[in-house]
Motif scaffolding. Structure first.
Motif, PDB file in Angstrom:
ATOM      1  N   GLU A 236     -40.079 -18.713  14.367  1.00  0.00           N
ATOM      2  CA  GLU A 236     -40.182 -19.279  13.295  1.00  0.00           C
ATOM      3  C   GLU A 236     -39.499 -20.377  12.432  1.00  0.00           C
ATOM      4  OE1 GLU A 236     -42.702 -17.688   9.416  1.00  0.00           O
ATOM      5  OE2 GLU A 236     -40.645 -16.857   9.757  1.00  0.00           O
TER       6      GLU A 236
ATOM      7  N   LYS B 295     -43.635 -15.283  12.713  1.00  0.00           N
ATOM      8  CA  LYS B 295     -42.937 -14.536  11.656  1.00  0.00           C
ATOM      9  C   LYS B 295     -42.945 -13.147  12.834  1.00  0.00           C
ATOM     10  CE  LYS B 295     -41.911 -12.014   7.547  1.00  0.00           C
ATOM     11  NZ  LYS B 295     -41.901 -11.461   6.267  1.00  0.00           N
TER      12      LYS B 295
ATOM     13  N   GLU C 285     -37.158 -11.388  11.652  1.00  0.00           N
ATOM     14  CA  GLU C 285     -38.314  -9.600  10.912  1.00  0.00           C
ATOM     15  C   GLU C 285     -37.667  -9.073  12.109  1.00  0.00           C
ATOM     16  OE1 GLU C 285     -40.874  -7.647   8.988  1.00  0.00           O
ATOM     17  OE2 GLU C 285     -40.209  -9.639   8.520  1.00  0.00           O
TER      18      GLU C 285
END
Length: 294
Positions: free
Chosen positions: A208, A201, A155
């Motif tokens: 993750e 995340k 992310e």
């Protein structure tokens, strides 16, 4: 020594410890292969069992709580293919497996190994340095520092901060969760004075996991770190040294005659049998083991 050899692996017992070696069969999990051979001292065992099926069965070891950093870090969430304390046994080897179980149980009875928890790790955990790439990053550990690096699947908000290095002295906890169903898994480190409930995340202290083949290998990193953190039971051992009860001298214990000790143990087992604590089979098994030593 008693030994059972299967495609899934080889278990050997010499009276003092069990040596668990993973097999080379293609069905043996990557985690067990990377973990390699394990030596489990008898004192770390709480029990052993054999579960029989029509085509194959399974030998299972039950370790005492707190004995193994891998089991503590994974919280019992290792599934059967990855659990190093299980061995698939072919049905035509049930006789050998039963004999193996009897020998280990006899040793546990004879040595009076308690089944309760321990206050120190009895297994060393995975060796370091090690590095694993899975999910949205790579986790490396050299025994003193944890290095977290991100990949193109990370992310943006987490990747923007760049790679992260955590000192072991700043870590208060580590946990590994496998992916289950629609829920992703993670490897997360709890940093001192920085608790967070951020989803893995977005958490810069977590990797993750999405349930791919290499995900279980992150449990090795978790176990290696856990093995070098204070044992969870250490907080209970805060009593000053000068207030602790005096332990018997090893010299006194070693002066005790082995033959007399075995006779006393035999009488104790007889009393337990008469009191109904031991079944006929358990008593016969333990008695046979004592007589062998005599």
């Amino acid at each position: 020594m008693v030994e059972i050899i299967q495609k899934d692996g080889t278990w050997a017992f010499d009276g003092d410890a069990l040596r668990l070696t993973p097999g080379r069969d293609k069905n043996v999990s990557l985690l067990r292969k990377e973990l390699g051979e394990l030596v489990v001292p008898l004192g770390a065992l709480a029990g052993i069992s054999l579960e029989q099926g029509k085509k194959s069965g399974r030998l299972r070891l039950r370790l005492r709580d707190g004995a193994d950093p891998l089991l503590h870090a994974t919280g019992g969430r290792l599934t059967e293919p990855h659990d190093p304390y299980q061995l698939i046994v072919e049905s035509d080897r049930y006789g050998v497996a039963e004999y193996f179980v009897d020998e280990v149980r006899s040793a546990l009875l004879l040595d009076q190994v308690p089944a309760g928890p321990v206050d120190a790790y009895l297994l060393p955990g995975p060796s370091v340095p090690l590095s694993v790439s899975a999910g949205d990053g790579t986790a490396g550990f050299d025994g003193e520092r944890i290095r977290l690096e991100w990949n193109w699947k990370t992310e943006d908000a987490k990747a923007a901060a760049g790679a992260r290095t955590l000192a072991l002295t700043d870590i208060t906890g580590v946990e590994w969760h496998p992916a289950a169903g629609l829920e992703n898994g993670h490897l997360r480190f709890t940093v001192r004075h920085a608790p967070t409930k951020t989803p893995p995340k977005y958490d810069p202290n977590a990797v993750e996991l999405w349930g791919f083949k290499k995900d279980p290998l992150m449990a090795l990193v978790a176990a290696a770190v856990q093995a070098r953190l204070p044992h969870p039971a250490r907080a209970a051992a805060t009593q000053p040294v000068d207030e602790r009860p005096e332990l018997p001298s090893p010299a006194v214990a070693s002066a005790e005659d082995d033959h007399d000790a075995l006779l006393r143990r035999l009488r104790e087992l007889g009393e337990l049998h008469r009191a109904g604590v031991l079944t006929d089979d358990e008593f016969a098994l333990a008695k046979q083991a004592i007589l062998k030593r005599m």
